[in-house]
Write a protein that holds these residues in place. Structure first.
Motif, mmCIF file in Angstrom:
data_model
loop_
_atom_site.group_PDB
_atom_site.id
_atom_site.type_symbol
_atom_site.label_atom_id
_atom_site.label_comp_id
_atom_site.label_asym_id
_atom_site.label_seq_id
_atom_site.Cartn_x
_atom_site.Cartn_y
_atom_site.Cartn_z
ATOM 1 N N ALA A 1 0.835 -1.207 0.000
ATOM 2 C CA ALA A 1 0.000 0.000 0.000
ATOM 3 C C ALA A 1 0.863 1.247 0.000
ATOM 4 C CB ALA A 1 -0.919 0.005 1.221
ATOM 5 N N ARG B 1 -2.415 0.428 -4.488
ATOM 6 C CA ARG B 1 -1.910 -0.899 -4.200
ATOM 7 C C ARG B 1 -1.043 -1.349 -5.369
ATOM 8 N NH1 ARG B 1 -3.316 0.063 0.134
ATOM 9 N NH2 ARG B 1 -4.643 -1.096 1.590
ATOM 10 N N GLN C 1 -4.997 6.605 -2.338
ATOM 11 C CA GLN C 1 -4.391 5.361 -1.869
ATOM 12 C C GLN C 1 -4.236 4.410 -3.043
ATOM 13 O OE1 GLN C 1 -6.301 3.448 1.386
ATOM 14 N NE2 GLN C 1 -5.633 4.946 2.898
ATOM 15 N N GLN D 1 -2.283 0.452 -8.737
ATOM 16 C CA GLN D 1 -3.715 0.618 -8.972
ATOM 17 C C GLN D 1 -4.284 1.602 -7.969
ATOM 18 O OE1 GLN D 1 -6.029 -2.975 -8.746
ATOM 19 N NE2 GLN D 1 -7.967 -1.946 -9.226
ATOM 20 N N TRP D 2 -5.026 2.613 -8.486
ATOM 21 C CA TRP D 2 -5.701 3.591 -7.635
ATOM 22 C C TRP D 2 -6.837 2.895 -6.899
ATOM 23 C CZ3 TRP D 2 -10.583 5.717 -7.164
ATOM 24 C CH2 TRP D 2 -10.690 6.982 -6.561
ATOM 25 N N MET D 3 -6.940 3.104 -5.575
ATOM 26 C CA MET D 3 -7.944 2.412 -4.768
ATOM 27 C C MET D 3 -9.055 3.341 -4.281
ATOM 28 S SD MET D 3 -6.774 -0.599 -4.930
ATOM 29 C CE MET D 3 -7.899 -1.420 -3.805
ATOM 30 N N ARG D 4 -8.681 4.529 -3.828
ATOM 31 C CA ARG D 4 -9.691 5.465 -3.307
ATOM 32 C C ARG D 4 -9.122 6.871 -3.308
ATOM 33 N NH1 ARG D 4 -8.293 2.367 1.119
ATOM 34 N NH2 ARG D 4 -10.169 1.146 0.861
ATOM 35 N N ASP E 1 -5.251 5.191 -14.882
ATOM 36 C CA ASP E 1 -4.844 4.057 -14.052
ATOM 37 C C ASP E 1 -4.316 2.931 -14.935
ATOM 38 O OD1 ASP E 1 -5.256 1.431 -12.570
ATOM 39 O OD2 ASP E 1 -5.741 2.861 -10.993
#
Length: 613
Positions: free
Chosen positions: A83, A109, A107, A116-119, A95
């Motif tokens: 992370a 991963r 955030q 990869q964009w998470m939020r 992305d």
């Protein structure tokens, strides 16, 4: 393998053993191997091995923060699932995993060498959380143990963050996220070169320390850290003993968001009464504050300013810029000028940087490179508003109590008669108090003396003011001290404790049928000079402790449906700590003014809040 390998037991001053030790230490500190063997054949972790373990630990916990999406995208070495955060990058990008247009901040991963964009920007949830008041955070947070790495044979230098080999110490470190509402540590400090906590960022760079050790070993049990830097991603703890604990509390983000709006409104109301006021300080040219000792060191390249504190300021705001390896942007000092903690990183421009003031702090000093301004500010309320608030706050607690201006009598022996705890109750609830205590008196007959008539006597009951709306009845300590028999619960004999309790409470209920009668259980007590027929200082001639009399009081009170104030169960006194709370006046019977009496008063206050008139 060591060269001489004598097999001599530890300790040894033999020259061959000294040679082997030097050779092994050189391998342990300067070698590339992850481990080394000491002269007794035990395998030890090397400096190189410890550094590798820390890197793996940080990587495994996914705690890296990046200043931009470009910097994150360039790092392709992280394992899948790692992370990372990007903070403050206002742009957008496609992305590489989903093909969608996403914000550069947020955030992420690691996945297949890409990110990869998470939020959305995770700093939002952190800001929401920090807007909560400290009391609310602590109420909604639960402490949990953090996973630790480390071991024996090293401590962490408080001025550099480096591990220093020493067989007499232990160290441990834990990764942190910056989203902790509080961190508590347990350790034993015994050297000035140590600190209770040393902070490092996600790259392992030293950020500062908190609580410097002294030459006297001191145990810090569940000490809550006060100056964790926002950028800290690891906390290191050193100890003289193998007792290190690192615990952190977290608040659920969903709960935080639901509370944020209400608390923000309250804080904005408070902020409308206060401003950041620049303090009048005078720069001291040609000196800087040394980060290791707190001493003012002569150097024409620096200036510093200091400001006295009283410990209740809450936060200080500072503006400065400083460079150098032995300097620090800000330092807090305690009584006598002892260095407490340092804050900030050199080479960083700080503008109105907000820092929590340690409760023990009595001054703060800020260092700047020559030519850079030093500004220290405090949140202060205008004098007129402060005066009006003081008037309101002076009566805020007691004005809420339904006991305010009501006649309340305390009735008992010298624990009442000395009048040590009642003022705490008067201040909290605003009662009109009458002290009806008589030193040396028992609940039971016969009287202890002409001036110490027993509490079950009608004359004692009649001496309580007739208009009392509540009576705080305490007794039993002198009955225990004079070995009065308990008797059976159904006893009616006033020479037995149970019988005397029934008699006293019955007479109180007859005289005050509409009043609240509170029964107070006797707290722990003991004799210093033990009578010959006593087993010890706390067990009387008939084998009873004062707790037996407290239990009898509780039982009879419950029989009549009366509320009980639990001095016996709630004051926490025992043989091991009695001297901390009770005066030594030939026996440990009476609460001290400084510690014991305020505690008893607070227990009474709590029960009065529970049961309002």
């Amino acid at each position: 393998m060591t060269t001489h390998n004598t097999g001599n037991p530890v300790p040894s001053a033999a020259v061959k053993d000294l040679y082997d030790n030097a050779e092994n230490l050189d391998k342990g500190i300067n070698g590339d191997a992850p481990t080394w063997q000491d002269r007794r054949g035990l395998t030890r972790r090397s400096w190189s091995g410890l550094e590798s373990e820390f890197d793996d630990f940080i990587s495994g916990n996914g705690l890296k923060r990046y200043s931009s999406w470009a910097a994150l995208a360039a790092d392709t070495s992280r394992p899948d699932g790692f992370a990372a955060d990007v903070i403050g990058d206002a742009g957008f990008h496609t992305d590489p995993i989903t093909g969608q247009s996403v914000t550069n901040s947020g955030q992420f991963r690691a996945s297949g060498g890409s990110w990869q964009w998470m939020r959305a920007d995770s700093i939002d949830s952190i800001n929401d959380r920090t807007r909560l008041t400290p009391d609310t955070e602590k109420t909604l947070s639960v402490f949990q143990a953090l996973s630790k790495a480390g071991g024996p044979g090293f401590y962490v230098d408080r001025t550099t963050g480096a591990l220093v080999a020493s067989a007499n110490f232990f160290y441990a470190y834990s990764a942190i996220t910056g989203q902790e509402s509080a961190i508590k540590v347990t350790a034993s400090l015994s050297q000035p070169v140590q600190a209770l906590a040393v902070y490092k960022d996600g790259n392992g760079a030293y950020l500062g320390f908190e609580v410097m050790g002294t030459s006297t070993e001191t145990l810090y049990q569940d000490y809550e850290l006060k100056a964790v830097p926002a950028e800290a991603r690891a906390v290191y703890v050193s100890s003289r003993r193998n007792n290190i604990e690192i615990n952190a509390s977290y608040i659920a983000a969903g709960v935080a968001k639901r509370l944020t709006t209400a608390e923000r409104n309250a804080q904005e109301s408070a902020a409308s009464l206060a401003d950041l006021i620049r303090q009048n300080t005078t720069d001291v040219p040609g000196y800087y504050i040394d980060k290791s000792t707190g001493a003012a060191v002569a150097s024409s390249a620096y200036n510093y300013s200091s400001l006295p504190l009283n410990g209740d300021e809450g936060f200080v705001y500072f503006t400065t810029f400083v460079t150098g390896t032995t300097t620090t942007p800000l330092a807090f000092f305690g009584e006598g000028g002892a260095l407490i903690s340092i804050v900030g990183a050199v080479g960083t421009q700080y503008t109105d940087e907000r820092v929590a003031v340690p409760p023990a702090a009595r001054s703060v000093a800020v260092t700047a490179r020559s030519g850079n301004p030093i500004i220290i500010k405090l949140e202060q309320v205008s004098p007129d508003v402060a005066k009006r608030l003081a008037v309101l706050e002076a009566s805020s607690s007691s004005s809420l109590s339904r006991w305010r201006d009501q006649a309340v009598a305390s009735f008992g022996d010298s624990l009442v008669g000395q009048g040590r705890w009642q003022q705490v109750v008067v201040s909290e609830h605003g009662i009109v108090h009458t002290n009806c205590g008589v030193g040396g008196s028992k609940v039971a007959k016969p009287d202890s003396g002409p001036q110490a008539v027993s509490m079950c006597d009608q004359a004692r009951i009649d001496a309580i003011p007739a208009g009392s709306v509540a009576v705080l009845f305490e007794g039993g300590t002198n009955d225990w001290a004079q070995s009065v028999p308990l008797g059976e619960f159904t006893s009616t004999a006033e020479t037995e404790f149970y019988g005397a309790l029934h008699s006293t409470i019955g007479k109180l209920l007859t005289r005050f049928p509409q009043a609240r009668i509170f029964c107070i259980t006797s707290p722990y007590a003991e004799r210093i000079t033990v009578p010959g027929d006593w087993a010890n200082g706390w067990t009387n001639a008939i084998g009873l402790t004062v707790r037996a009399y407290a239990e009898a009081t509780r039982r009879v009170a419950e029989h009549y449906g009366l509320p009980v104030i639990e001095w016996s169960r709630e004051c926490g006194w025992s043989h091991s700590n009695v001297a901390q709370f009770l005066d030594n006046d030939g026996a440990y019977f009476h609460p001290s003014v400084a510690a014991g009496a305020p505690l008893l008063g607070r227990i009474v206050n709590g029960r009065l809040w529970d049961i309002q008139r």
